[in-house]
Each structure stands twice: as structure tokens, then as C-alpha cells.
Write an enzyme that holds these catalytic residues in place. Sequence first.
Site, short mmCIF file in Angstrom:
data_model
loop_
_atom_site.label_atom_id
_atom_site.label_comp_id
_atom_site.label_asym_id
_atom_site.label_seq_id
_atom_site.Cartn_x
_atom_site.Cartn_y
_atom_site.Cartn_z
N LYS A 284 -20.39 -9.61 -11.12
CA LYS A 284 -20.27 -8.80 -9.90
C LYS A 284 -21.29 -7.67 -9.90
O LYS A 284 -22.03 -7.45 -8.92
CB LYS A 284 -18.85 -8.26 -9.78
N ASP B 292 0.86 -1.18 0.00
CA ASP B 292 0.00 0.00 0.00
C ASP B 292 0.90 1.23 0.00
O ASP B 292 1.98 1.21 0.60
CB ASP B 292 -0.92 0.00 1.22
N ARG C 261 -19.21 -9.32 2.48
CA ARG C 261 -20.12 -8.39 3.14
C ARG C 261 -19.39 -7.77 4.32
O ARG C 261 -18.86 -8.49 5.17
CB ARG C 261 -21.36 -9.13 3.65
N GLU C 262 -19.37 -6.44 4.37
CA GLU C 262 -18.76 -5.79 5.52
C GLU C 262 -19.52 -6.19 6.78
O GLU C 262 -20.74 -6.28 6.79
CB GLU C 262 -18.78 -4.27 5.36
N LYS D 298 -24.16 0.12 8.15
CA LYS D 298 -24.78 -1.11 8.63
C LYS D 298 -24.10 -1.47 9.94
O LYS D 298 -23.09 -0.88 10.32
CB LYS D 298 -24.65 -2.26 7.61
N ARG E 119 -19.15 5.25 4.58
CA ARG E 119 -19.26 5.63 3.18
C ARG E 119 -20.70 5.46 2.70
O ARG E 119 -21.27 4.41 2.79
CB ARG E 119 -18.30 4.81 2.32
N THR F 226 -13.64 -4.22 -7.78
CA THR F 226 -14.79 -4.13 -8.68
C THR F 226 -14.48 -3.10 -9.74
O THR F 226 -14.34 -1.91 -9.44
CB THR F 226 -16.06 -3.75 -7.90
N CYS G 75 -20.17 -0.39 -1.82
CA CYS G 75 -20.43 -1.24 -2.98
C CYS G 75 -21.73 -0.94 -3.69
O CYS G 75 -21.73 -0.54 -4.85
CB CYS G 75 -20.40 -2.72 -2.56
#
Length: 432
Positions: free
Chosen positions: A205, A31, A155-156, A321, A328, A122, A261
Amino acid sequence: MATIAIVGLGYVGLVYGGAFADLGNFVRGVDIDAEKIAKLREGIIPIYEPGLNELIRRNLEAGRLHFTTDYAEAIPDAEFVFICVGTPSTVDGDADMRAVRAAAEAIGRHLRGHTIIVNKSTMPIGSGDFVSTLIEQVKPPDATFAVVSNPEFLREGSAVHDVFHPSRIVLGAEDREAAERVAELYRVLNTPILITDRRTAEMIKYASNAILATRISFINEIAQICEQLGADVKVVAQGMGYDPRIGPLFLEAGLGFGGSCFPKDVRALAYMAEEVGCHPQLLHAVLEINQDQRRRFVRKLQELLGDLHGRPIALWGLAFKQDTDDVRESPALDVLRMLLQRGAVVTAYDPAAMPNAAREVPEARYVPDPYTAVTGADALLIATPWNEFKQADLRRVRELMRTPIILDGRNIYEPAEVRSLGFIYMGVGRGH
């Protein structure tokens, strides 16, 4: 096992990097954020994701996982390089591919021998060709490579579970042998593996996220109708879900979808459709309904209280969630901004997302527990369905509030039970 480089250490990169290391591979994570790399080397995880701390630390200690800012350290010896950088929305809804371009060019310059490049981010349809062209332009003359599309379906909030228990693995490649080699990385997970061409894999996707977003917007539109006709959308969804052709998932009415997403991918798919002359009416409706849910929620509060200027309002939930600190495109932050724009004095609480929310919306007051948030409030708005809120002592909440109003944007309570405690209660689509 394999030697793997993971380029981009956000949600996807960290989870897959930890998982591949846990499966016995040697993994280097790359990174460009030096501060993030320094923290990761110490086992400090920059995001909240259940189980991720343990996964990363376990593999750091075992010596299977390393972090670096240096492509020259990670890429030349890698058999597989996974591109996991962000592709956020642009102003017009397209995917921003600048990080992908930078990563592909940096990877290409450091290739040695034969390497399989895996597009895990993605990316728009045709990105496999885009990445292949970029790498071909900058790679050393004696280096060879293949590009495989391998979309993620994490899934987060349950990403660590999902990476080890995937519903399917999708691989797209023009080089079947390269796809089979990537497939071998996943064989131990004992899940269906679908191998197709790159563009079809990329579309799988987008189409998957679009249908899930569509289900959410559909049930939210049904909820609006339920409110006017006196039906209960939770029972409606339950009755629908028993039908095996429909099923119960993603039929929970509320404030709509958010996160990194669904909004981005639906917008990007609509943009791509328009660019090739299609008319994505359904996709536009899905996005419009999603935004309207937040506006309707705030209008309900105005109908109850009138002018919101100066009114003390409590907001429970800031993450998009539960079980994540990700804000975000969070519906909760949209609601928070609308309240502040109307002059409300908002006190907010979230178990994990307050630091991120405070950076985005510093005007609100953030407190360390839910009961402090409701003290003296004229209304409590619930925007994220954390278990902590489901288990809250509502009698105590009633005593602390100035006006006993609850607007439940996630339908976590039963209306009759809450009203029996003396609250004015409104959910989403509950037939009031």
C-alpha cells in the site's frame, strides 16, 4: 453470504460497507459519531462521492445495511470485522494510531466465537501485530480471531467504481486459511488476488502510493524546467506516455497532490524508513517538490500583479481534486491561504467543497457560481480541474473581469485559444 461489521464510516468504510452489502452480505456499520449515524440511517450521506448516495440508500432499503454506534450490536455476530478508521499524520510525520487502538480494543472486548479482523485502514508496517496484541489483551477467554491486512486502493471521486472494479486485491496474513476466507468475499469481482504476509501487504500500500506521488512530483519538476526552456510539458508528458515502459497516468503537471492519502502515506513511509536507519532522499524530494508547486504558482501571480494587498482575486476550485468535496491537504487551500496572507481579497467557488473549505479558511468569500467569483477580479486562478470549469464561457468571464489574467494551475485550457480571447494566460510548464 457473510455477516460483516465495518468499523469507521468515512470514505473507505462507507464505500466498502455499501459494496459488501450490494454483493449480498449483511453489513453493520459502526461509528462513534452519533450525529453521523443518525443521518446515515435516514439515507443522508455526509460526504460527496459520485454514486455513493444511491449505493447506500439501495442497501438500506433492501435491509442488508444497518448503522449503529454500539459495538455490542455489530461485533458479536460478525464473521468479519473491517477496521476502516482514520490514521492521519502526526506532527513528526508518523501515522496517528489512536483511532486504530480504540477500535481494536472495542472490537476485542465484544468478540464471540471465531472472528476474522481485517485491517482496511492504511496502517504502518507491523500494524497487524499491533492490532493482534491489543485484541489478545482484552478479548473474552473463549473468543478466537485472526488478523488479515487488506489495504484499499480506492480513488476519491471514483471510489464506487473502483470498489467493484479493483485492479487487484492484496491480503496479508500469517493464517493462510483466514486470508482465503477474506478472499472469498472478493471472488465475485473476478480480479487478481495476491496473498502474502502481513508486513508485505502493508508495504504494498505505502509503496503504491509513494510511486504515484513520485510520478506527480517528477512531472512537476519537469514542468518547472519546461517553463524556463520553452517546452510544453503537456506535449512532453504525452510523448512520454506513449512509451509502454512509462505510460500516461499521473503525469499531469499542476499544483501537486493532496487529499487524505498521498501526502500522509509518503510522510509516514519516510518516517518509518528513518526510524530503521534508512535515508529516504527520494521521498523527501517528492514532498518538497509538491509544496514548492503551490509557492511557485502564487509567485507567478505576484510577478504579474506586484503587491497583492487589496487586489481582488478569483479562485476556481477548493477540493484537492475534482468529483469530491474533500479539502484535506488540498493544494487549492494552500494557495488560498498564501493569497490571504499576502493581503489579497479572494472570492472562491467550488461545485462541492465550499462548506468544507469555509470551515478551514473562513476569511475568504465564497459564492454560489463561478461567474460571480470572477466579477471585478484582477486575476482568475484555477486550482481544481472540475469539468464545470473546462466548459466555462470564457468570453463571459473576460467581460466580467477587471483585468483579464488567468493562471491555470491544472492546465485545463489550451494557451493559444485562451490568449486569442484577450487573456493573459499562464499554465504550468506550458513554455511561456
